[in-house]
Design a protein around this motif. Structure first.
Motif, PDB file in Angstrom:
ATOM      1  N   ASP A 191       0.828  -1.204   0.000  1.00  9.95           N
ATOM      2  CA  ASP A 191       0.000   0.000   0.000  1.00  9.95           C
ATOM      3  C   ASP A 191       0.865   1.258   0.000  1.00  9.95           C
ATOM      4  OD1 ASP A 191      -2.676   1.332   0.314  1.00  9.95           O
ATOM      5  OD2 ASP A 191      -1.709   2.042   2.154  1.00  9.95           O
ATOM      6  N   GLU A 192       1.981   1.235   0.729  1.00  5.45           N
ATOM      7  CA  GLU A 192       2.871   2.399   0.761  1.00  5.45           C
ATOM      8  C   GLU A 192       3.504   2.645  -0.606  1.00  5.45           C
ATOM      9  OE1 GLU A 192       4.159   2.215   5.501  1.00  5.45           O
ATOM     10  OE2 GLU A 192       5.309   1.103   3.993  1.00  5.45           O
ATOM     11  N   ILE A 193       3.920   1.574  -1.263  1.00  3.41           N
ATOM     12  CA  ILE A 193       4.485   1.722  -2.610  1.00  3.41           C
ATOM     13  C   ILE A 193       3.433   2.303  -3.557  1.00  3.41           C
ATOM     14  CG2 ILE A 193       5.491   0.502  -4.579  1.00  3.41           C
ATOM     15  CD1 ILE A 193       6.551  -1.568  -2.521  1.00  3.41           C
ATOM     16  N   LYS A 194       2.198   1.805  -3.444  1.00  2.00           N
ATOM     17  CA  LYS A 194       1.107   2.308  -4.282  1.00  2.00           C
ATOM     18  C   LYS A 194       0.898   3.803  -4.058  1.00  2.00           C
ATOM     19  CE  LYS A 194      -2.715   0.014  -4.807  1.00  2.00           C
ATOM     20  NZ  LYS A 194      -3.927  -0.818  -4.587  1.00  2.00           N
ATOM     21  N   GLN A 195       0.895   4.222  -2.801  1.00  2.00           N
ATOM     22  CA  GLN A 195       0.695   5.643  -2.499  1.00  2.00           C
ATOM     23  C   GLN A 195       1.747   6.506  -3.179  1.00  2.00           C
ATOM     24  OE1 GLN A 195      -0.098   7.025   1.544  1.00  2.00           O
ATOM     25  NE2 GLN A 195      -0.521   4.922   2.151  1.00  2.00           N
ATOM     26  N   ALA A 196       3.003   6.076  -3.080  1.00  2.00           N
ATOM     27  CA  ALA A 196       4.099   6.850  -3.672  1.00  2.00           C
ATOM     28  C   ALA A 196       3.987   6.900  -5.191  1.00  2.00           C
ATOM     29  CB  ALA A 196       5.444   6.254  -3.257  1.00  2.00           C
TER      30      ALA A 196
END
Length: 406
Positions: A191-196
Motif C-alpha cells: 500500500d505504501e508503494i502504491k501511495q508513492a
C-alpha cells in the motif's frame, strides 16, 4: 526523527527466533556469542573464538541440518524476496516540468505536495542529494543521465521506509530526459508503494501518461535474495557453479579477521552474488538490534544483485518475470564435518571466502575427510522453487509498478 517503534517491529518480525520452528534456542544462543556488538563498529569476535565454534561437533551438525532442510524444502521454510529495484524511465522535458512546477505561496515544486488537508498522505517528500548518483562530483559520465533533482518519499517519519525519485532537470540538446525511481520492496508495504507511485502519477499528468512512460521503464538494478534463519555465516562456505572465472573479494580481508561479507563476482562493474551476516549488518544501522539481540536468530543473507546498467543489458519492466534466476548457481558446502579439520584449515575458511579459495579448500577438505571415512556434501537450493518464486515476486512488482491503481 525516525519512528523507532516501526524499526523495532521490523527487526522482531524478521529475526525473532520464536518465529522459526527449526531453530534450537540453546545452539542459537551459542552462535550469537560470535557477534561482537559492543564495539563502535560491530564485527565478529576474535578468530580463535570463532574457530572454537567450528570445532564443536554438535554445532556443525546443527548448522548442516538447517542448510540441508532449507535447500531441500525451501517452500516450507524460506521466502525469496526482492530488496532493491531501480527503474529508469525515458521522458520529455514536459514531464519533468510537470513534477517540478512550483505552486503555492512558498513556490515549492508540485512533487512536495502530497495528500490533502482532509486526507494527509502517509509520507512526506524531502529533497535529497544527487551527488553520489552523479559519480561523486566527477562530472558528466558519457551515456549516463545527470540528475539535477532528488526527492525522498519518507513514510511515517521513518528514514528506514523511503522511496527515492531523481530527475534530469537541466536543459539537454538531445531533448531526451530521464526519471529514476528506486526503493526496497521489503521495507515498504504494498500500500505504501502504491501511495508513492500514485503521487508520481498525479504529478506527472495522470494515469494515462504515467502508464505510457512506466510500461516502457528499464530495470537498471534488481536484487533477489533469501534469508537463512538460524544459520551463522561463519559456517557458510559458498561458491557459484559457473564455468567462467569469477572475480570475488571479502570484507574484511586481512588473514586475521572473520569475513563478514563476501562478493562472488565483480562488485564494481557486474552483477554479483553477496553473502553476509544479516544481523551484523543491521546492527550497524539500527541500535535496536543490540537491545533485543538475545531474542533474535543469527541469519545469513544470500542474494544476487543484478546491476544491469553496468552490464549494458536492457531489461524492460515487462520482461522481469522472464529474467533467469542466478541464485540457481549458488552452492553451499555442508559444515557437518568441519569439526574434523585442523586449526589452520578452519582459519583459512573463516578469513578467505573468495570464489577461487573456496573451490581450492573444497578439495583440501575432501582429502581431509577421506582420512576419517567421511564424505563432503555440497547443497543447492531447489532449482524449480527458485525459478517459480522469482517469477511470482517479479510479476507482483511488475503489475504494481505499471498499474498502481489496481
Amino acid at each position: 526523527m525516525a519512528d523507532r517503534k516501526n524499526t523495532q517491529s521490523w527487526i522482531r518480525s524478521t529475526f525473532d527466533k520464536s518465529r522459526y520452528e527449526l531453530i534450537n534456542d540453546k545452539y542459537n544462543s551459542q552462535l550469537l556469542t560470535l557477534l561482537d556488538l559492543d564495539n563502535t563498529e560491530p564485527s565478529f569476535k576474535q578468530i580463535n573464538n570463532v574457530t572454537a565454534k567450528l570445532q564443536d561437533k554438535t554445532l556443525c551438525r546443527y548448522q548442516a541440518m538447517l542448510l540441508q532442510i532449507y535447500c531441500n524444502e525451501p517452500q516450507r521454510y524460506l521466502r525469496l524476496d526482492c530488496d532493491q529495484i531501480t527503474l529508469t524511465v525515458r521522458c520529455s522535458i514536459k514531464d519533468i516540468d510537470s513534477l517540478l512546477k512550483p505552486i503555492g505561496a512558498k513556490n515549492k515544486s508540485r512533487i512536495y505536495k502530497a495528500g490533502t488537508a482532509a486526507k494527509p498522505a502517509d509520507f512526506t517528500v524531502f529533497p535529497t542529494s544527487t551527488y553520489e548518483l552523479n559519480g561523486g562530483g566527477s562530472g558528466l559520465i558519457y551515456g549516463k543521465p545527470f540528475y539535477s533533482h532528488g526527492f525522498e518519499f519518507r513514510f511515517n517519519g521513518d528514514s528506514y521506509k523511503s522511496l527515492f525519485l531523481y530527475l534530469e532537470g537541466n536543459e539537454k540538446e538531445s531533448g531526451k530526459y530521464s526519471l529514476r525511481l528506486s526503493f526496497n520492496p521489503n521495507k515498504l508495504t504494498r500500500d505504501e508503494i502504491k501511495q508513492a507511485l500514485i503521487h508520481v502519477q498525479k504529478r506527472i499528468g495522470g494515469e494515462y501518461r504515467y502508464t505510457q512512460l512506466f510500461s516502457k521503464a528499464k530495470v537498471t538494478r534488481i536484487d533477489f535474495g533469501i534469508l537463512l534463519p538460524g544459520v551463522s555465516s561463519a559456517f557458510v562456505q559458498v561458491f557459484r557453479d559457473n564455468a567462467k572465472s569469477i572475480k570475488s573479494h571479502c570484507i574484511p580481508f586481512n588473514g586475521q579477521q572473520v569475513v563478514e561479507t563476501t562478493y562472488l563476482g565483480s562488485k564494481s562493474n557486474a552483477s554479483h552474488c553477496i553473502v553476509y551476516e544479516k544481523l551484523l549488518k543491521e546492527s550497524k544501522c539500527y541500535p535496536e538490534v543490540k537491545t533485543v539481540i538475545d531474542s533474535l536468530a543469527v541469519t545469513t543473507r544470500i542474494e544476487v544483485r543484478h546491476l544491469l546498467y553496468k552490464e549494458r543489458h536492457d531489461l524492460d519492466v515487462k520482461q522481469m518475470p522472464e529474467f533467469p534466476s542466478r541464485l540457481k548457481q549458488v552452492r553451499i558446502i555442508s559444515p557437518k564435518h568441519f569439526h574434523l579439520l585442523n586449526n589452520e584449515t578452519l582459519q583459512e575458511l573463516l578469513t578467505d571466502k573468495r570464489q577461487e579459495s573456496v573451490k581450492i579448500m573444497r578439495k583440501s577438505i575432501r582429502s581431509e575427510l577421506i582420512k576419517s571415512r567421511k564424505r563432503l556434501r555440497v547443497h543447492k537450493i531447489d532449482q524449480r522453487w527458485l525459478e517459480e518464486e522469482q517469477t511470482i515476486v517479479a510479476n507482483s512488482l511488475m503489475s504494481l509498478i505499471i498499474n498502481p491503481n489496481s
